[in-house]
Write a protein that holds these residues in place. Structure first.
Motif, short mmCIF file in Angstrom:
data_model
loop_
_atom_site.label_atom_id
_atom_site.label_comp_id
_atom_site.label_asym_id
_atom_site.label_seq_id
_atom_site.Cartn_x
_atom_site.Cartn_y
_atom_site.Cartn_z
N ALA A 72 0.82 -1.21 0.00
CA ALA A 72 0.00 0.00 0.00
C ALA A 72 0.86 1.26 0.00
CB ALA A 72 -0.93 -0.02 1.21
N GLU A 73 1.96 1.25 0.76
CA GLU A 73 2.84 2.42 0.80
C GLU A 73 3.43 2.71 -0.57
OE1 GLU A 73 3.61 4.66 3.03
OE2 GLU A 73 2.65 3.87 4.84
N GLY A 74 3.89 1.65 -1.25
CA GLY A 74 4.49 1.83 -2.57
C GLY A 74 3.47 2.30 -3.60
N LYS A 75 2.26 1.75 -3.54
CA LYS A 75 1.22 2.16 -4.48
C LYS A 75 0.79 3.60 -4.25
CE LYS A 75 -0.65 -2.47 -5.27
NZ LYS A 75 -1.80 -3.38 -5.05
N PHE A 76 0.70 4.00 -2.97
CA PHE A 76 0.33 5.39 -2.70
C PHE A 76 1.42 6.34 -3.19
CE2 PHE A 76 0.36 9.18 -0.02
CZ PHE A 76 -0.91 9.67 -0.30
N LYS A 77 2.67 5.97 -2.99
CA LYS A 77 3.78 6.81 -3.45
C LYS A 77 3.73 7.01 -4.96
CE LYS A 77 8.82 7.28 -3.13
NZ LYS A 77 10.08 6.65 -2.64
N ALA A 78 3.33 5.95 -5.67
CA ALA A 78 3.26 6.03 -7.13
C ALA A 78 2.17 6.99 -7.61
CB ALA A 78 3.02 4.64 -7.71
N LEU A 79 1.20 7.27 -6.76
CA LEU A 79 0.12 8.19 -7.13
C LEU A 79 0.56 9.65 -7.07
CD1 LEU A 79 -2.87 6.55 -5.20
CD2 LEU A 79 -2.35 6.37 -7.64
N ALA A 80 1.70 9.91 -6.42
CA ALA A 80 2.25 11.27 -6.30
C ALA A 80 1.26 12.21 -5.63
CB ALA A 80 2.68 11.80 -7.66
N LEU A 81 0.56 11.74 -4.61
CA LEU A 81 -0.38 12.55 -3.84
C LEU A 81 0.22 12.91 -2.48
CD1 LEU A 81 -3.70 10.61 -4.58
CD2 LEU A 81 -2.96 12.76 -5.61
N GLN A 82 -0.26 13.98 -1.89
CA GLN A 82 0.23 14.43 -0.59
C GLN A 82 -0.85 14.18 0.48
OE1 GLN A 82 3.30 15.58 0.14
NE2 GLN A 82 3.88 15.21 -1.99
N LEU A 83 -0.44 13.65 1.61
CA LEU A 83 -1.36 13.45 2.72
C LEU A 83 -1.50 14.75 3.51
CD1 LEU A 83 -0.35 9.96 4.16
CD2 LEU A 83 -2.32 10.51 2.74
N PRO A 84 -2.71 15.11 3.88
CA PRO A 84 -2.90 16.27 4.75
C PRO A 84 -2.53 15.90 6.18
CG PRO A 84 -4.99 15.20 4.39
CD PRO A 84 -4.00 14.46 3.54
N PRO A 85 -2.45 16.86 7.08
CA PRO A 85 -2.21 16.51 8.48
C PRO A 85 -3.36 15.65 9.02
CG PRO A 85 -1.94 18.87 8.10
CD PRO A 85 -2.55 18.31 6.87
N ALA A 86 -3.03 14.70 9.86
CA ALA A 86 -4.09 13.87 10.45
C ALA A 86 -5.00 14.77 11.27
CB ALA A 86 -3.47 12.78 11.32
N PRO A 87 -6.30 14.81 10.96
CA PRO A 87 -7.20 15.73 11.67
C PRO A 87 -7.36 15.38 13.14
CG PRO A 87 -8.43 14.22 10.25
CD PRO A 87 -7.00 14.01 9.93
N LYS A 88 -7.47 16.40 13.96
CA LYS A 88 -7.68 16.21 15.39
C LYS A 88 -9.19 16.10 15.68
CE LYS A 88 -3.54 18.80 16.69
NZ LYS A 88 -2.99 19.96 17.45
N PRO A 89 -9.57 15.31 16.65
CA PRO A 89 -11.00 15.16 16.98
C PRO A 89 -11.62 16.51 17.33
CG PRO A 89 -9.70 13.46 18.07
CD PRO A 89 -8.73 14.42 17.48
N LEU A 90 -12.85 16.73 16.86
CA LEU A 90 -13.57 17.96 17.16
C LEU A 90 -14.52 17.78 18.33
CD1 LEU A 90 -14.43 19.11 13.51
CD2 LEU A 90 -12.51 19.82 14.96
N GLY A 91 -14.46 16.61 18.98
CA GLY A 91 -15.33 16.34 20.11
C GLY A 91 -14.70 15.29 21.01
N ASN A 92 -15.51 14.71 21.88
CA ASN A 92 -15.03 13.72 22.85
C ASN A 92 -15.06 12.31 22.23
OD1 ASN A 92 -14.14 12.54 25.20
ND2 ASN A 92 -16.14 12.61 26.22
N TYR A 93 -14.10 12.03 21.36
CA TYR A 93 -14.01 10.72 20.71
C TYR A 93 -12.58 10.50 20.23
CZ TYR A 93 -14.20 13.42 16.35
OH TYR A 93 -13.93 14.32 15.35
N LYS A 94 -12.28 9.26 19.92
CA LYS A 94 -10.96 8.91 19.39
C LYS A 94 -11.03 8.81 17.87
CE LYS A 94 -9.47 6.30 23.48
NZ LYS A 94 -8.99 4.99 23.98
N PRO A 95 -9.96 9.21 17.18
CA PRO A 95 -9.98 9.12 15.71
C PRO A 95 -9.96 7.68 15.21
CG PRO A 95 -7.82 9.81 16.49
CD PRO A 95 -8.71 9.83 17.68
N LEU A 96 -9.45 6.76 16.05
CA LEU A 96 -9.30 5.37 15.61
C LEU A 96 -9.35 4.45 16.83
CD1 LEU A 96 -6.62 4.05 13.12
CD2 LEU A 96 -6.71 3.11 15.42
N VAL A 97 -10.05 3.33 16.69
CA VAL A 97 -10.09 2.31 17.75
C VAL A 97 -9.84 0.95 17.10
CG1 VAL A 97 -11.52 1.11 19.46
CG2 VAL A 97 -11.66 3.61 19.24
#
Length: 222
Positions: A72-97
């Protein structure tokens, strides 16, 4: 004549035979013709083996490079796209569980590289094409969270399910076409099999801060 008897002359073959039997003679030290031919064949075979060896040494490098680029890392690199900053939660929750081998990703919006968001109701302030781009940007924000929380996109085996919400006017009905912006991106990162999972695409009267799209997802780990 009777003057005296002469010694009988030895045949040439007998003389040669006696010479070969004597140790230390020059003839006994010479290698036979068959031995010379055998030595030349052996030397030729050894030379061909030595010259062929370098050609097999470099055959593994392209294969290793192919394996590296197939993740997946190699394929994403081949797309030449940029990742934005990982968004911070806007409320009382976790971004990932993470539960077992499943990763539950909270709802993400279309966060851009400068941390601003793509906003506007599809069908009024944004076109369907702009909604598609917003869903693609939302997918990039989701990838950014996965990478920052898990360390690498290669730790994700497949997309299990996406739930896509489109901020749109009441009579807009092409929600699936908008959410395709995210699904198409994931298909390029994890492939047409693992990158495409189950999905829902629905319309909403509004979304937080008037963002155009919000998507949450479930992923399976390796």
């Amino acid at each position: 004549m009777t003057a005296g008897k002469r010694a009988p002359i030895q045949p040439a073959a007998d003389a040669v035979s006696k010479l070969e039997k004597k140790p230390g003679t020059a003839r006994s030290a010479m290698p036979s013709k068959n031995k010379i031919i055998a030595t030349k064949k052996h030397s030729s075979k050894w030379s061909s083996q030595r010259t062929a060896a370098p050609s097999t040494a470099g055959t593994k490098a392209p294969k290793a490079a192919a394996v590296a680029s197939s993740g997946a890392e190699g394929k994403f690199k081949a797309l030449a796209l940029q990742l934005p900053p990982a968004p911070k939660p806007l409320g009382n929750y976790k971004p990932l569980v993470t539960v077992g081998k499943l990763v539950y990703l909270s709802g993400h919006g279309p966060v851009k590289e400068d941390s601003s968001r793509m906003v506007g109701r599809v069908g009024l302030e944004a076109t369907e094409e702009e909604g598609y781009e917003a869903a693609k940007q939302t997918g990039l924000a989701m990838l950014s969270t996965l990478k920052s929380q898990l360390g690498s996109l290669d730790t994700v085996k497949r997309v299990v399910k996406l739930f896509g919400m489109v901020n749109c006017v009441e009579d807009f009905t092409d929600h699936p076409k908008v959410i395709n912006g995210c699904s198409d991106l994931f298909a390029k990162v994890w492939g047409s099999q693992n990158g495409v999972g189950a999905r829902s695409a629905v319309g909403m009267g509004s979304l937080p801060n008037n963002i155009s799209v919000e998507i949450e997802g479930v992923f399976e780990l390796m």
